[in-house]
Design a protein around this motif. Structure first.
Motif, PDB file in Angstrom:
ATOM      1  N   GLY A 153       0.848  -0.782  -0.142  1.00  0.00           N
ATOM      2  CA  GLY A 153       0.155  -0.059  -0.132  1.00  0.00           C
ATOM      3  C   GLY A 153       1.081   1.821   0.017  1.00  0.00           C
ATOM      4  O   GLY A 153       0.537   2.062  -0.826  1.00  0.00           O
ATOM      5  N   ILE A 154       2.150   1.578   1.016  1.00  0.00           N
ATOM      6  CA  ILE A 154       2.942   2.091   0.962  1.00  0.00           C
ATOM      7  C   ILE A 154       3.544   1.839  -0.308  1.00  0.00           C
ATOM      8  O   ILE A 154       3.864   3.737  -0.407  1.00  0.00           O
ATOM      9  CB  ILE A 154       3.913   2.397   1.856  1.00  0.00           C
ATOM     10  CG1 ILE A 154       2.708   2.664   3.673  1.00  0.00           C
ATOM     11  CG2 ILE A 154       4.695   3.392   2.298  1.00  0.00           C
ATOM     12  CD1 ILE A 154       3.825   2.312   4.898  1.00  0.00           C
TER      13      ILE A 154
ATOM     14  N   VAL B 118       7.512  11.168  12.247  1.00  0.00           N
ATOM     15  CA  VAL B 118       6.752  10.990  11.794  1.00  0.00           C
ATOM     16  C   VAL B 118       5.795   9.915  12.035  1.00  0.00           C
ATOM     17  O   VAL B 118       6.096   8.885  11.184  1.00  0.00           O
ATOM     18  CB  VAL B 118       6.479  12.288  10.939  1.00  0.00           C
ATOM     19  CG1 VAL B 118       7.478  13.698  10.747  1.00  0.00           C
ATOM     20  CG2 VAL B 118       6.286  11.892   9.469  1.00  0.00           C
ATOM     21  N   PRO B 119       4.647  10.227  12.432  1.00  0.00           N
ATOM     22  CA  PRO B 119       3.813   8.857  12.526  1.00  0.00           C
ATOM     23  C   PRO B 119       3.003   9.027  10.624  1.00  0.00           C
ATOM     24  O   PRO B 119       2.300   9.752  10.485  1.00  0.00           O
ATOM     25  CB  PRO B 119       2.675   9.438  13.241  1.00  0.00           C
ATOM     26  CG  PRO B 119       2.556  10.777  13.544  1.00  0.00           C
ATOM     27  CD  PRO B 119       4.357  11.229  13.263  1.00  0.00           C
ATOM     28  N   LEU B 120       3.203   7.950  10.205  1.00  0.00           N
ATOM     29  CA  LEU B 120       1.943   8.082   8.730  1.00  0.00           C
ATOM     30  C   LEU B 120       1.440   7.213   8.773  1.00  0.00           C
ATOM     31  O   LEU B 120      -0.250   7.381   8.884  1.00  0.00           O
ATOM     32  CB  LEU B 120       3.002   6.655   8.253  1.00  0.00           C
ATOM     33  CG  LEU B 120       2.944   6.970   6.978  1.00  0.00           C
ATOM     34  CD1 LEU B 120       2.391   8.012   6.363  1.00  0.00           C
ATOM     35  CD2 LEU B 120       3.618   5.675   5.822  1.00  0.00           C
TER      36      LEU B 120
ATOM     37  N   LEU C 102      12.534   5.792   6.043  1.00  0.00           N
ATOM     38  CA  LEU C 102      12.784   4.472   6.545  1.00  0.00           C
ATOM     39  C   LEU C 102      11.385   4.833   7.074  1.00  0.00           C
ATOM     40  O   LEU C 102      10.727   5.109   7.763  1.00  0.00           O
ATOM     41  CB  LEU C 102      13.488   3.668   7.564  1.00  0.00           C
ATOM     42  CG  LEU C 102      13.427   3.285   8.068  1.00  0.00           C
ATOM     43  CD1 LEU C 102      13.644   1.290   8.219  1.00  0.00           C
ATOM     44  CD2 LEU C 102      14.806   3.048   9.413  1.00  0.00           C
ATOM     45  N   PHE C 103       9.897   3.168   6.250  1.00  0.00           N
ATOM     46  CA  PHE C 103       9.487   3.425   7.397  1.00  0.00           C
ATOM     47  C   PHE C 103       9.580   1.618   8.389  1.00  0.00           C
ATOM     48  O   PHE C 103       9.827   0.745   7.728  1.00  0.00           O
ATOM     49  CB  PHE C 103       8.193   2.451   6.566  1.00  0.00           C
ATOM     50  CG  PHE C 103       7.829   3.473   5.123  1.00  0.00           C
ATOM     51  CD1 PHE C 103       7.037   4.374   5.319  1.00  0.00           C
ATOM     52  CD2 PHE C 103       8.426   3.458   4.375  1.00  0.00           C
ATOM     53  CE1 PHE C 103       6.331   5.543   4.628  1.00  0.00           C
ATOM     54  CE2 PHE C 103       8.432   4.396   3.338  1.00  0.00           C
ATOM     55  CZ  PHE C 103       6.791   5.214   3.483  1.00  0.00           C
TER      56      PHE C 103
ATOM     57  N   VAL D  38      -0.415  11.815  19.121  1.00  0.00           N
ATOM     58  CA  VAL D  38      -0.316  11.329  18.084  1.00  0.00           C
ATOM     59  C   VAL D  38       0.958  11.821  17.940  1.00  0.00           C
ATOM     60  O   VAL D  38       2.165  11.552  17.406  1.00  0.00           O
ATOM     61  CB  VAL D  38      -1.125  11.040  15.727  1.00  0.00           C
ATOM     62  CG1 VAL D  38       0.176  11.499  15.231  1.00  0.00           C
ATOM     63  CG2 VAL D  38      -2.028  10.588  16.351  1.00  0.00           C
ATOM     64  N   LYS D  39       1.518  13.326  17.996  1.00  0.00           N
ATOM     65  CA  LYS D  39       2.678  14.260  18.370  1.00  0.00           C
ATOM     66  C   LYS D  39       3.695  13.359  18.739  1.00  0.00           C
ATOM     67  O   LYS D  39       4.952  14.133  18.485  1.00  0.00           O
ATOM     68  CB  LYS D  39       1.863  15.406  18.363  1.00  0.00           C
ATOM     69  CG  LYS D  39       1.622  16.499  17.409  1.00  0.00           C
ATOM     70  CD  LYS D  39       1.023  18.243  17.933  1.00  0.00           C
ATOM     71  CE  LYS D  39       0.303  18.471  17.052  1.00  0.00           C
ATOM     72  NZ  LYS D  39       0.082  19.983  17.716  1.00  0.00           N
ATOM     73  N   THR D  40       3.310  12.935  20.384  1.00  0.00           N
ATOM     74  CA  THR D  40       3.788  12.773  21.159  1.00  0.00           C
ATOM     75  C   THR D  40       5.124  10.802  20.621  1.00  0.00           C
ATOM     76  O   THR D  40       6.030  10.305  21.064  1.00  0.00           O
ATOM     77  CB  THR D  40       3.596  12.479  21.881  1.00  0.00           C
ATOM     78  OG1 THR D  40       2.714  11.069  22.335  1.00  0.00           O
ATOM     79  CG2 THR D  40       2.745  12.898  22.916  1.00  0.00           C
TER      80      THR D  40
END
Length: 206
Positions: free
Chosen positions: A50-51, A141-143, A93-94, A127-129
């Motif tokens: 998907g990514i 960053v959270p994807l 990197l995921f 989410v920011k944390t």
């Protein structure tokens, strides 16, 4: 003292210059055509697909014949440091959050890369944390995040007199009103207390 210039030395010099020119030409060409490397570590195959599908649509290469990203699957049976060492260095990197993500973020910080802090605008605090920052830059960053879900027993809800469930006090009212009529009026998809806190934070900020 005069140096005698011979025909052979002229030919040798010209040949060396031509070879050097072609070497430089191919080096520059390879740098211009170098693909950024997108790597996955410990990410399920369906999520990878998907990514990747989204990544490969982000832009078109100049030759319009090859995909914009080179995709690398890192060996997740190794620790991240070893996996990266044995592979091409990723530009992006995921990875799941955790110690390995901290290491990946430190690598990004060492290369002085990252996003401006405003990339987190609009995201909830929970989410920011999960983002990583260094030197004023966001290096991770959270994807994708876990699904925060609240399931309500509709039969109990219809008879509760509570008009809507929009805020935390609505959930408390619903639970209080239906505690004798339903065993489980409200169900949270929280596997642990940390996820429950995140559900609560997202609900409050919404």
């Amino acid at each position: 003292m005069k140096t005698k210039i011979t025909f052979k030395s002229i030919i040798f010099s010209i040949s060396a210059a031509i070879i050097l020119f072609f070497i430089l030409f191919f080096v520059i060409l390879s740098l211009l055509n170098k693909k950024p490397v997108a790597a996955f570590y410990g990410i399920p195959e369906n999520t990878q697909k998907g990514i990747t599908a989204v990544l490969q649509k982000t832009h078109t290469r100049r030759n319009k014949k090859s995909l914009p990203y080179e995709i690398v699957i890192l060996n997740d049976t190794l620790d991240l440091k070893s996996a990266i060492k044995n592979s091409k260095k990723p530009d992006i990197l995921f990875i799941y959050n955790g110690r390995n993500a901290e290491y990946a973020a430190s690598l990004a910080a060492a290369k002085k890369s990252g996003f401006d802090a405003q990339v987190l605008n609009g995201m909830t605090t929970s989410v920011k944390t999960t983002a990583y920052s260094a030197n004023g830059k966001i290096t991770g960053v959270p994807l994708l995040i876990d699904n925060y879900e609240i399931d309500v027993n509709l039969n109990a809800f219809k008879n509760s007199g509570v008009p809507a469930v929009n805020f935390w006090n609505d959930i408390e009212r619903l639970a209080e009103k239906t505690k004798s009529a339903s065993v489980v009026p409200v169900l949270f998809s929280a596997g642990n207390d940390e996820m429950l806190i995140n559900v609560f934070g997202a609900l409050v900020e919404s």
